[in-house]
Design a protein around this motif. Structure first.
Motif, PDB file in Angstrom:
ATOM      1  N   ALA A 198       0.830  -1.208   0.000  1.00  0.00           N
ATOM      2  CA  ALA A 198       0.000   0.000   0.000  1.00  0.00           C
ATOM      3  C   ALA A 198       0.867   1.261   0.000  1.00  0.00           C
ATOM      4  N   MET A 199       2.067   1.210   0.648  1.00  0.00           N
ATOM      5  CA  MET A 199       2.976   2.355   0.616  1.00  0.00           C
ATOM      6  C   MET A 199       3.636   2.493  -0.751  1.00  0.00           C
ATOM      7  N   LEU A 200       3.986   1.371  -1.349  1.00  0.00           N
ATOM      8  CA  LEU A 200       4.768   1.388  -2.578  1.00  0.00           C
ATOM      9  C   LEU A 200       3.954   1.846  -3.781  1.00  0.00           C
ATOM     10  N   THR A 201       2.651   1.507  -3.804  1.00  0.00           N
ATOM     11  CA  THR A 201       1.825   1.784  -4.976  1.00  0.00           C
ATOM     12  C   THR A 201       1.778   3.278  -5.320  1.00  0.00           C
ATOM     13  N   PRO A 202       1.425   4.191  -4.395  1.00  0.00           N
ATOM     14  CA  PRO A 202       1.423   5.619  -4.772  1.00  0.00           C
ATOM     15  C   PRO A 202       2.821   6.160  -5.073  1.00  0.00           C
TER      16      PRO A 202
END
Length: 996
Positions: free
Chosen positions: A849-853
Motif C-alpha cells: 500500500a505504501m509502494l503503490t502511490p
C-alpha cells in the motif's frame, strides 16, 4: 601477519587435511570471517590470517604449528575457493605460512561431521585414504616388519599392495590434492605425492592393526620384536640380530608384494559355455563345470593367458609385465589355496591348468569368489551370475464383476472386490508348478530352470515357499494396490516383482496401465484447440475417471490445467461438479469456462447473500466456490451427491488436520480431482494429504506414510524409499514441467537475476537495534518464549531490509531511505523504458500500500495493487485491465493473495522485493508471468540485502541445490532451534552492507 576481523562477519569454515612426510594425518581450517579483511606484514613463515584456532578444530591431539606452502600474493594467502570469497589481486606464488593443527590417528566421516563448516577436497581425500587402509587391514593384506632408522629398531605392520589394490593406490596417488602435501620441509620444496601417500598409508595400517589386536586382547610375546608388534613399537635387540631380522622380513614382504603387475585369475564356465582347452578334447559329461586358471595383467585386464599356455612357454603377451610367468602362476595358486581349499587337489599335479566341478563344487567356488577377489585375485564368472534374477512374490488378481468387464471396466474404482492368489516369481516371471517341483528337488542353490542356470538363496526360497501356504482369497482393489506398491520388504518375506491377471487392476499393479490409455479427440463443445501435451493430460484424466480412480494433475503453473479440466467436464457429465479454488482465481474460472466451454452451466457459490447450495447445484454443470465458503457451508455441501469434487490450488489442503482438509473430505463424489502446480511445498506429508483426498487410503495412514516414506526420504535421503513412493503415486499423479521436451519449445526463456542491494545508515541502525534487543532477551533465563522471539525478530530484520517506514509503521516518505527501493526503481525504469510491464511481489501487504502511490508518482504510469482484502470483482477488473492495457504498467501484489492462479502474461519482469525463503512459493509467483501465452523472455529479479540475514539464507538455498524442505524444514521455524551464538552469526550485519 595480523588479522582484522570485521564485526559481525559471516562465519564459514573450510576443513582441510594434510598427510605429513612422517605419515601423520593433520587437520587445519580457514575461516571466512577472518578472510573478509586483513593487512600483511613481512616476515619468515608468519601465522596464517584465515586459520581457525586449535580449539575450533575437530577433536585430536594438538601438535606444533604446521608450516604450509600455500598459494599467496603480496597481500597474503589466497582464500580457499570453497569459501566463495573474491580472490586477491596479484600473481599467485608459493609462500610458507604457520597454521594451528591437530593430529588424528584416523579420519572418517563422523569425525569430519563434528566440524561445523564445509569439507575441502583434501579432507575428503584423507577420509578415502583411511577407508583404503581399513579395507587392507580387514582383508589381512598386511605383514610384520622392522625398521632401523634410530638407536633402537622399530616393529611395524606394513600394507601389502598388490593386484587391484595397486591400481587403487595409483588412482589415489594421482588424485592427491596439493594441500595434502603442503607441509613444507626445511628445504621449502613440495614432497612427492607417492612418498607422502606411502608414509601416510603405512602409519594408518600400523595403527589400525594395533587397535584391532588390542580390541581382541591379543599379545604375541612378553618381550622383543613380537611384543613390539602389539605394544610399544621400539624394542631392544643386538644390532646384528636386528639387521638379520629386518632383512628376512623385508625379503618376505618383497616376495608378497611382487607380482603386483600380474595376478592369477580364475574363470568359471557353466556346462553351456565349454570351449575346448586342448585339441581333440574329450567332451565333458553333462552338468560338468570348468574352472580354468589363467594369468592376467592387472592394469590391462583383457590380457589373459591360460595356464596351459604358461606351461608350454606360450606366454608372450605377458613378457611386458613378468619374465617368470610359471613361478608367478604356481606361487599364486599356492596362496589362493588358503582361501579356497578345493584347489589343493589341482595342485597335486605338475602343471595345474583347470578343475572339473560338479554343480555342488561349482557352488562352493561361487561361495569363495568374493573372498578370492578381496585377496587380489581375478575372478571371471558366467554372465548370468553378475545379473542373476531375484526371487520375489507374484500376485494374480481377477475381477469378480463380469458386468464391469463387459463395460470396459467403467467406474469400478478401488472398492471393487477381486480374487487373488500368491505365487513365486523369478526375474519378474511367475514360476509354474513344474518349476517349483524342480526347486524342491535341488540339493544346492544352483538350479537349471527353463534351460538356464539360476542361483536361489536358500533362506529366501524357504521363506517364499512358506508364504505360499497362505493360498489365495478376496480383497479390494485398493488393498491389492497398497500391498504391492506400498508395503516395504520387511513386511513381506519377499518383494512383489510380478502382478498379473485380467482387467485394469492387473495392469495397474504391473505398471502397464499406460498401455490402456487411449488418446481422445477434443470433446464437442470445447472452443479452441488443445496443445499436444494438454490432449494427453485430458485423456489421462478421462481414463482414470472411467475407472473410478481419482487423479492429481500437477503440471507446472501456466501449462493449462484449467482447460484440461474443462475438457474433461465436457467429455463426461453425469451430475453437478463442485470446484473449490482460492478467491483470487474464482473470477478467472468463470471467464475461462465462458471462453473455452460456453455450453457448461456455471454457478458461483460465494458472498454474504449466496443461494442455498442444493438449489444452486440442481441447475448447474459446475458449481464454483472458495475454500473459505466450502468450510462455512460444509454441512450443506456434504449433503449433495456430487459427480466430481475438484480442488484447484490443492496445496490449500496440505495440512491434513486443518479445517479445510477435513471439510472437503466430507463431500461425497463419484470421482475426485486435485489440480496443483506444487504438490510438495515443504514436506512430503503435503503430498499424502492431497493424494489421500483424491483416493482415500491409497497411501495408507498418515502415521504409516511418515514412517515408510517421509522420514526416510526427508531425513536420510533414501533413494529406495523415494523409488517406492514414485512407483506408488505414478498411476494417479501426472507431473509435467516447463523444461519437459515438447513443452519448453512453446515457452520463452526465464532468466533469474539476483540483485545484492546495500543498506542506508538508517536501515543499518534499525537492523542493529533489532538484533541487539534480540540477543539481550535471549540471554535471559528460560526458553518459554524463545521461538516467538526469534521469529518476530526475523520478521523485523526483513522489514528493516525492505524500508525503515515498514518497520516503524509510520507514513514517512519512501525516497532515498532504502537500497532495495533504489534498485527497484532502476529495474522498473529500465523495463518501462523498453515498453515492458512489471510485477512486484511482497509478503507485506502494508508495504504494498505504501509502494503503490510512490511508484505511480515516480513513473507516471498506472500502478495496481492486489492484496487479500481486495474484493473479487475489483481483482477481476484489475487483472483484465492489466492484461488489456496498451501502455506498460506496474502491478504490485501481496505474495499470498496474488502468488497463485492469476494469468499476468502482460508483464515479463517479476521483482521479489522481500524473500519468502521457500523456492516453490516464489516460483509460483514468478509463474504468473511465465506461462502459456507469454511471448517474451521473462526476467525474475530477486532483491537481497548484502551482508545480512537475507544474503546468508539466500546462499544456503542457492548452494544446496535440493528440495527446500531438506534445507529449512517447515517454513522459517528452523531458526528458533539455533543457539544464541549461531543466531548472532546468522543475523549479524557485515560491513559491506552499508552503502551511504
Amino acid at each position: 601477519m595480523t588479522a582484522i576481523v570485521p564485526a559481525g562477519a559471516t562465519v564459514v569454515r573450510v576443513l582441510h587435511g594434510l598427510a605429513g612426510r612422517d605419515g601423520g594425518l593433520s587437520l587445519w581450517a580457514e575461516d571466512a570471517a577472518v578472510a573478509a579483511g586483513f593487512t600483511a606484514r613481512r616476515g619468515a613463515a608468519p601465522p596464517h590470517p584465515f586459520a581457525v584456532p586449535t580449539a575450533g578444530l575437530p577433536a585430536g591431539e594438538p601438535r606444533a604449528e604446521a608450516t604450509l606452502l600455500l598459494p599467496s600474493t603480496g597481500s597474503g594467502p589466497l582464500p580457499s575457493p570453497h569459501l566463495g570469497l573474491p580472490g586477491r589481486r596479484g600473481t599467485p606464488r608459493a609462500r610458507a605460512w604457520r597454521v594451528p593443527a591437530v593430529s588424528v590417528p584416523f579420519l572418517d566421516a563422523d569425525l569430519v561431521a563434528e566440524f561445523e563448516g564445509r569439507v575441502a577436497p583434501s579432507a575428503a581425500w584423507l577420509v578415502e585414504l583411511c577407508g583404503f587402509a581399513a579395507d587392507l587391514v580387514r582383508r589381512g593384506r598386511v605383514l610384520p616388519g622392522v625398521r632401523i632408522d634410530g638407536p633402537r629398531p622399530v616393529a611395524l605392520w606394513r600394507p601389502v599392495v598388490t593386484g587391484t589394490d595397486a591400481v587403487r593406490f595409483a588412482a589415489l596417488r594421482d588424485r592427491m590434492p596439493p594441500a595434502c602435501r603442503a607441509e613444507s620441509p626445511a628445504a621449502g620444496a613440495e614432497p612427492p605425492a607417492a612418498e607422502v601417500m606411502a608414509a601416510a598409508l603405512g602409519r594408518l595400517t600400523d595403527g589400525l592393526v594395533r587397535t584391532r589386536l588390542a580390541e581382541a586382547r591379543v599379545t604375541l610375546a612378553d618381550y622383543g620384536w613380537l611384543a613390539a608388534l602389539t605394544g610399544e613399537p621400539e624394542f631392544d635387540a643386538a644390532p646384528a640380530l636386528a639387521d638379520t631380522l629386518a632383512g628376512r622380513l623385508g625379503a618376505w614382504f618383497e616376495q608378497a608384494a611382487s607380482g603386483a603387475e600380474v595376478r592369477v585369475c580364475f574363470r568359471l564356465s557353466d556346462p553351456r559355455e565349454h570351449e575346448p582347452v586342448m585339441p581333440a578334447e574329450v567332451p565333458l559329461p553333462e552338468d560338468t563345470w570348468r574352472l580354468e586358471f589363467l594369468l592376467q595383467a592387472v592394469d590391462e585386464p583383457s590380457v589373459l593367458v591360460p595356464a596351459a599356455d604358461v606351461w608350454r612357454d606360450r606366454s608372450a603377451p605377458l613378457r611386458r609385465w613378468t619374465s617368470h610367468p610359471q613361478e608367478r602362476l604356481l606361487a599364486g595358486l599356492g596362496r589362493a589355496a588358503r582361501l579356497y581349499p578345493d584347489l589343493a587337489e589341482a595342485l597335486r599335479g605338475t602343471h595345474p591348468g583347470q578343475m572339473l566341478l560338479d554343480t555342488e563344487g561349482a557352488h562352493r567356488f561361487l561361495s569363495h569368489a568374493a573372498l578370492l577377489e578381496e585377496g587380489g585375485y581375478g575372478v571371471l564368472l558366467p554372465a548370468w551370475w553378475r545379473r542373476r534374477p531375484s526371487l520375489g512374490l507374484s500376485l494374480e488378481v481377477r475381477g469378480r464383476d463380469p458386468v464391469a468387464q463387459v463395460l470396459r471396466d467403467r467406474a469400478v474404482g478401488l472398492k471393487e472386490l477381486v480374487d487373488y492368489r500368491w505365487g513365486l516369481a523369478l526375474g519378474g516371471r511367475t514360476l509354474t508348478e513344474d518349476d517349483l517341483t524342480d526347486l524342491a528337488r535341488a540339493k544346492v542353490p544352483l538350479v537349471r530352470l527353463r534351460g538356464r542356470w539360476v542361483f536361489l538363496d536358500p533362506e529366501r526360497l524357504a521363506a517364499g515357499l512358506a508364504f505360499l501356504r497362505r493360498g489365495g482369497g478376496r480383497m479390494t482393489a485398493g488393498d491389492a494396490l497398497r500391498l504391492v506398491r506400498l508395503l516395504p520388504p520387511e513386511e513381506l518375506p519377499l518383494p512383489v516383482t510380478d502382478a498379473r491377471g485380467e482387467g485394469w487392476l492387473a495392469d495397474l499393479l504391473g505398471g502397464r496401465l499406460d498401455q490402456r490409455l487411449e488418446v481422445l479427440p477434443s470433446p464437442a463443445g470445447l472452443v479452441g484447440s488443445l496443445r499436444a501435451y494438454q490432449v494427453r493430460g485430458f485423456s489421462w484424466l478421462a481414463f482414470l475417471d472411467s475407472l473410478g480412480l481419482g487423479a492429481c494433475l500437477a503440471d507446472d503453473m501456466g501449462l493449462g490445467k484449467t482447460v484440461q479440466l474443462l475438457a474433461l467436464l465436457l467429455h463426461h457429465r453425469e451430475g453437478p461438479a463442485l470446484l473449490i479454488c482460492p478467491l483470487s482465481v474464482l473470477g478467472n474460472w468463470q471467464r475461462e469456462a465462458g471462453r473455452f466451454a460456453p455450453s457448461l452451466r456455471v454457478r458461483v457459490l460465494h458472498g454474504a447473500d449466496r443461494e442455498d447450495p442444493a438449489v444452486l447445484a440442481a441447475g448447474a454443470d459446475i458449481v464454483l466456490t472458495t475454500y473459505a465458503t466450502a468450510v462455512r457451508d460444509a454441512d450443506a455441501l456434504a449433503a449433495i451427491p456430487w459427480d466430481r469434487v475438484v480442488l484447484d490450488e490443492a496445496q490449500h489442503i496440505k495440512n491434513s488436520g486443518g479445517a479445510t482438509a477435513r471439510a472437503v473430505r466430507r463431500f461425497p463424489a463419484r470421482n475426485r480431482i486435485a489440480l496443483t502446480g506444487t504438490p510438495v511445498e515443504n514436506r512430503l506429508s503435503e503430498l499424502w494429504s492431497i493424494l489421500d483426498f483424491v483416493n482415500p487410503g491409497i497411501l495408507a495412514s498418515a502415521h504409516t506414510f511418515r514412517a515408510r516414506f517421509a522420514v526416510p526420504i526427508e531425513r536420510y535421503a533414501e533413494e529406495e524409499a523415494a523409488a517406492r513412493l514414485r512407483q506408488a503415486t505414478r498411476p494417479f499423479l501426472l507431473r509435467r514441467t516447463k523444461a519437459d521436451h515438447g513443452i519448453a519449445a512453446e515457452l520463452p526463456s526465464k532468466r533469474h537475476v539476483r540483485h545484492l542491494c546495500g543498506m542506508t545508515l538508517e536501515q543499518v541502525s534499525l537492523y542493529r537495534a533489532v538484533l541487539d534487543d534480540l540477543l539481550e532477551r535471549l540471554a535471559e533465563p528460560g526458553e518459554k518464549w524463545r521461538k516467538g522471539l526469534v521469529l518476530a525478530a526475523m520478521t523485523k530484520l526483513k522489514q528493516a531490509c525492505v524500508h525503515p517506514a515498514l518497520l516503524l509503521k509510520d507514513a514517512s516518505p519512501l525516497p532515498g531511505r532504502s537500497g532495495k527501493i533504489d534498485r527497484l526503481e532502476e529495474i522498473v525504469d529500465h523495463a518501462l523504458g523498453a515498453g515492458e510491464s512489471v510485477l512486484c511481489f511482497t509478503q507485506f501487504a502494508r508495504f504494498g500500500a505504501m509502494l503503490t502511490p510512490h511508484l505511480a508518482a515516480r513513473f507516471g504510469v498506472p500502478v495496481r495493487f492486489l492484496h487479500g482484502g481486495t474484493p473479487r470483482g475489483a481483482r477481476d477488473r484489475m487483472v483484465a485491465d492489466f492484461q488489456r492495457a496498451e501502455r506498460p504498467g506496474v502491478f504490485v501484489l501481496s505474495l499470498k493473495a496474488g502468488g497463485t492462479g492469476l494469468n499476468l502474461t502482460a508483464a515479463n519482469h517479476v521483482v521479489h522485493i522481500d524473500r519468502w525463503w521457500n523456492p516453490a512459493t516464489e516460483t509460483q509467483a514468478s509463474d504468473r508471468a511465465f506461462r502459456i501465452g507469454q511471448r517474451r523472455d521473462v526476467h525474475i529479479h530477486t532483491l537481497v540485502c548484502l551482508g545480512t540475514l537475507e544474503e546468508r539464507i539466500d546462499r544456503v538455498l542457492t548452494d544446496k541445490g535440493i528440495l527446500a524442505e531438506r534445507v529449512v524444514g517447515s517454513g522459517e521455524g528452523w531458526l528458533s532451534a539455533l543457539s544464541a551464538s549461531e543466531i548472532r552469526d546468522l543475523f549479524a550485519l557485515a560491513p559491506e552492507a552499508i552503502v551511504d
